[in-house]
Enzyme design. Sequence first.
Site, PDB file in Angstrom:
ATOM      1  N   HIS A  24      46.692  28.781  38.570  1.00 42.78           N
ATOM      2  CA  HIS A  24      46.184  27.795  37.602  1.00 42.78           C
ATOM      3  C   HIS A  24      47.262  26.796  37.163  1.00 42.78           C
ATOM      4  O   HIS A  24      47.469  26.531  35.989  1.00 42.78           O
ATOM      5  CB  HIS A  24      45.426  28.420  36.431  1.00 42.78           C
ATOM      6  CG  HIS A  24      46.178  29.361  35.516  1.00 42.78           C
ATOM      7  ND1 HIS A  24      47.433  29.118  35.040  1.00 42.78           N
ATOM      8  CD2 HIS A  24      45.801  30.543  34.958  1.00 42.78           C
ATOM      9  CE1 HIS A  24      47.800  30.098  34.229  1.00 42.78           C
ATOM     10  NE2 HIS A  24      46.826  30.976  34.176  1.00 42.78           N
ATOM     11  N   HIS A  78      41.360  42.702  29.017  1.00 40.42           N
ATOM     12  CA  HIS A  78      41.560  41.238  28.950  1.00 40.42           C
ATOM     13  C   HIS A  78      40.511  40.582  29.834  1.00 40.42           C
ATOM     14  O   HIS A  78      40.291  41.029  30.965  1.00 40.42           O
ATOM     15  CB  HIS A  78      42.978  40.930  29.445  1.00 40.42           C
ATOM     16  CG  HIS A  78      43.357  39.487  29.440  1.00 40.42           C
ATOM     17  ND1 HIS A  78      42.853  38.578  28.541  1.00 40.42           N
ATOM     18  CD2 HIS A  78      44.219  38.783  30.231  1.00 40.42           C
ATOM     19  CE1 HIS A  78      43.395  37.390  28.787  1.00 40.42           C
ATOM     20  NE2 HIS A  78      44.208  37.480  29.806  1.00 40.42           N
ATOM     21  N   GLU A  80      40.363  37.357  30.976  1.00 39.73           N
ATOM     22  CA  GLU A  80      40.671  36.169  31.782  1.00 39.73           C
ATOM     23  C   GLU A  80      40.210  36.410  33.225  1.00 39.73           C
ATOM     24  O   GLU A  80      40.172  37.551  33.712  1.00 39.73           O
ATOM     25  CB  GLU A  80      42.162  35.817  31.718  1.00 39.73           C
ATOM     26  CG  GLU A  80      42.407  34.411  32.248  1.00 39.73           C
ATOM     27  CD  GLU A  80      43.781  33.827  31.899  1.00 39.73           C
ATOM     28  OE1 GLU A  80      44.578  34.488  31.215  1.00 39.73           O
ATOM     29  OE2 GLU A  80      44.031  32.674  32.329  1.00 39.73           O
ATOM     30  N   ASP A  82      41.264  36.291  36.168  1.00 45.81           N
ATOM     31  CA  ASP A  82      41.996  37.064  37.173  1.00 45.81           C
ATOM     32  C   ASP A  82      41.878  38.571  36.960  1.00 45.81           C
ATOM     33  O   ASP A  82      42.349  39.344  37.796  1.00 45.81           O
ATOM     34  CB  ASP A  82      43.469  36.635  37.232  1.00 45.81           C
ATOM     35  CG  ASP A  82      44.140  36.540  35.879  1.00 45.81           C
ATOM     36  OD1 ASP A  82      43.438  36.292  34.885  1.00 45.81           O
ATOM     37  OD2 ASP A  82      45.373  36.710  35.813  1.00 45.81           O
ATOM     38  N   HIS A 145      47.764  37.572  25.417  1.00 45.60           N
ATOM     39  CA  HIS A 145      47.933  36.184  25.062  1.00 45.60           C
ATOM     40  C   HIS A 145      46.601  35.456  24.827  1.00 45.60           C
ATOM     41  O   HIS A 145      46.599  34.226  24.645  1.00 45.60           O
ATOM     42  CB  HIS A 145      48.743  35.453  26.151  1.00 45.60           C
ATOM     43  CG  HIS A 145      47.978  35.279  27.443  1.00 45.60           C
ATOM     44  ND1 HIS A 145      47.840  34.050  28.036  1.00 45.60           N
ATOM     45  CD2 HIS A 145      47.293  36.128  28.235  1.00 45.60           C
ATOM     46  CE1 HIS A 145      47.143  34.151  29.152  1.00 45.60           C
ATOM     47  NE2 HIS A 145      46.795  35.396  29.295  1.00 45.60           N
ATOM     48  N   ASP A 164      48.299  41.545  30.525  1.00 44.70           N
ATOM     49  CA  ASP A 164      49.290  40.561  31.004  1.00 44.70           C
ATOM     50  C   ASP A 164      50.708  40.838  30.508  1.00 44.70           C
ATOM     51  O   ASP A 164      51.684  40.481  31.172  1.00 44.70           O
ATOM     52  CB  ASP A 164      48.887  39.150  30.539  1.00 44.70           C
ATOM     53  CG  ASP A 164      47.844  38.516  31.435  1.00 44.70           C
ATOM     54  OD1 ASP A 164      47.781  38.860  32.623  1.00 44.70           O
ATOM     55  OD2 ASP A 164      47.082  37.668  30.940  1.00 44.70           O
ATOM     56  N   TYR A 196      57.857  34.563  33.795  1.00 45.75           N
ATOM     57  CA  TYR A 196      56.499  34.850  33.332  1.00 45.75           C
ATOM     58  C   TYR A 196      56.382  34.614  31.823  1.00 45.75           C
ATOM     59  O   TYR A 196      55.447  33.976  31.341  1.00 45.75           O
ATOM     60  CB  TYR A 196      56.189  36.298  33.687  1.00 45.75           C
ATOM     61  CG  TYR A 196      54.783  36.767  33.452  1.00 45.75           C
ATOM     62  CD1 TYR A 196      53.841  36.730  34.472  1.00 45.75           C
ATOM     63  CD2 TYR A 196      54.399  37.304  32.238  1.00 45.75           C
ATOM     64  CE1 TYR A 196      52.552  37.203  34.275  1.00 45.75           C
ATOM     65  CE2 TYR A 196      53.127  37.781  32.025  1.00 45.75           C
ATOM     66  CZ  TYR A 196      52.202  37.726  33.054  1.00 45.75           C
ATOM     67  OH  TYR A 196      50.934  38.202  32.841  1.00 45.75           O
ATOM     68  N   HIS A 229      49.847  42.488  36.148  1.00 48.31           N
ATOM     69  CA  HIS A 229      50.473  41.715  37.227  1.00 48.31           C
ATOM     70  C   HIS A 229      51.829  42.328  37.570  1.00 48.31           C
ATOM     71  O   HIS A 229      52.602  42.682  36.675  1.00 48.31           O
ATOM     72  CB  HIS A 229      50.754  40.261  36.799  1.00 48.31           C
ATOM     73  CG  HIS A 229      49.538  39.432  36.575  1.00 48.31           C
ATOM     74  ND1 HIS A 229      48.722  39.006  37.599  1.00 48.31           N
ATOM     75  CD2 HIS A 229      49.012  38.916  35.437  1.00 48.31           C
ATOM     76  CE1 HIS A 229      47.746  38.265  37.093  1.00 48.31           C
ATOM     77  NE2 HIS A 229      47.887  38.209  35.788  1.00 48.31           N
TER      78      HIS A 229
HETATM   79 FE1  FEO Z   1      45.690  36.206  31.015  1.00 48.00          FE
HETATM   80 FE2  FEO Z   1      46.570  37.485  34.065  1.00 48.00          FE
HETATM   81  O1  FEO Z   1      45.447  36.692  32.782  1.00 48.00           O
END
Ligand code: FEO
Length: 404
Positions: A24, A78, A80, A82, A145, A164, A196, A229
């Site tokens: 992104h 989370h 989001e 991904d 986040h 994350d 990151y 991640h």
């Molecule tokens: Fe906040 Fe890896 O997504």
Amino acid sequence: MKAVELKKDVYWVGALDWAVRDFHGYEVPRGTTYNNYLVLDDEITLIDTVKHDFADETLKNIEGVVAPSRIKNVIINHIENDHATSLDAVMACAPEATIYISEKGKRGLERFFDLSKWNVKVVKSGDTLTTGKKTFRFIETPMLHWPDSMFTYLEGDNILFSQDAFGQHIASAGRFDDEFIAEYSEAELTDSVIDYYANILMPFGPMIKNKITEISKMEVPIDIIAPDHGIIWRKSPQSVFETYLDLANGKANLSVAIIYDTMWHSTEKMIVPVSEGIRSENVDVRVIKLRATPMSVAIKEFWKARGALIGSPTLNNITYPSVAELLTHLRGLRPKNRLVGAFGSYGWGGGAVKEIYEEFKRMGLDAVEPGLQILYKPSMEDEKGCYEFGRNFAQRVKEYHDKF
Ligand code: FEO
């Protein structure tokens, strides 16, 4: 990639994205992973899903351990894209499963999926889920986040599933910190954590400090931190807490990052005397040319240094576009405790340096004014001015650094 055991009956079942370079808009030269986790007990629990392109891969990894239809609980830490956009694929296999999610997570998830067909249970900090011998404890982490974000702690196994937070954008053969360090180095791993943090978590430093303090006060043992991640922390999970506290406290090197772009090399010609002036004060300097360097690297280097000089030519009376882009990223990331300045070249009318200082003010950054502008091309005399500009800036950075 097959499932990987973290502890007995606890598996990584995620996906490696070796090919992605643009996440992104955030450049990820090492690719990334979408980590999710499967926990076997009387009831089987999945923690998070993966990006939708990798739904088949995570289902295949789950199948290597247990039939996906046997999943009873899906914890969504989370929402989001991904991490949550394979949820429909998982729920198609296990339609009777219960989804555990924060209140804000549920509100967000409703925008992606029709939740009326699934069992959804809203949880808050302190709530628990017992699946037989194992108990999961939920810890809301709003704005770490996203508003929905939460951690899940697995008691007994002492694993913190941190979505994350504490992640890195790394695709690598090994899943664990010790494996990555053996293949590459600890310094590279730390650098990936900083990258990151700087690009994603920089605005949330106060929340990070509060949350780490809250978790420390819980006095629960943490053997493993399993983010969504990158590398899983099992060798030294405490070290990433310490790194995060340093980052959240604005720790920086006594150094200057010069981040610039140039049209006809006039601004670029200012770099050598400016950096020599900085070095004359025994302050380290790192030079980053935009358009030749990923933006995410420029932001990381900005964050690592106590001081930053932004160089830009004036184009049509305003800041050069790549430099303006950098400033836009920084404004959103809300950096603090950094001393900044600006320089650049111009032809018939200036504008860039003034505009950069205005942007510094909007960001609330401490700035050394008035910056330095050179007409057309630096002369021998101008180069002396550049050297003095660098020397003066380094002196100010040293004084500023002493406050921290
Ligand atoms: Fe906040 Fe890896 O997504």
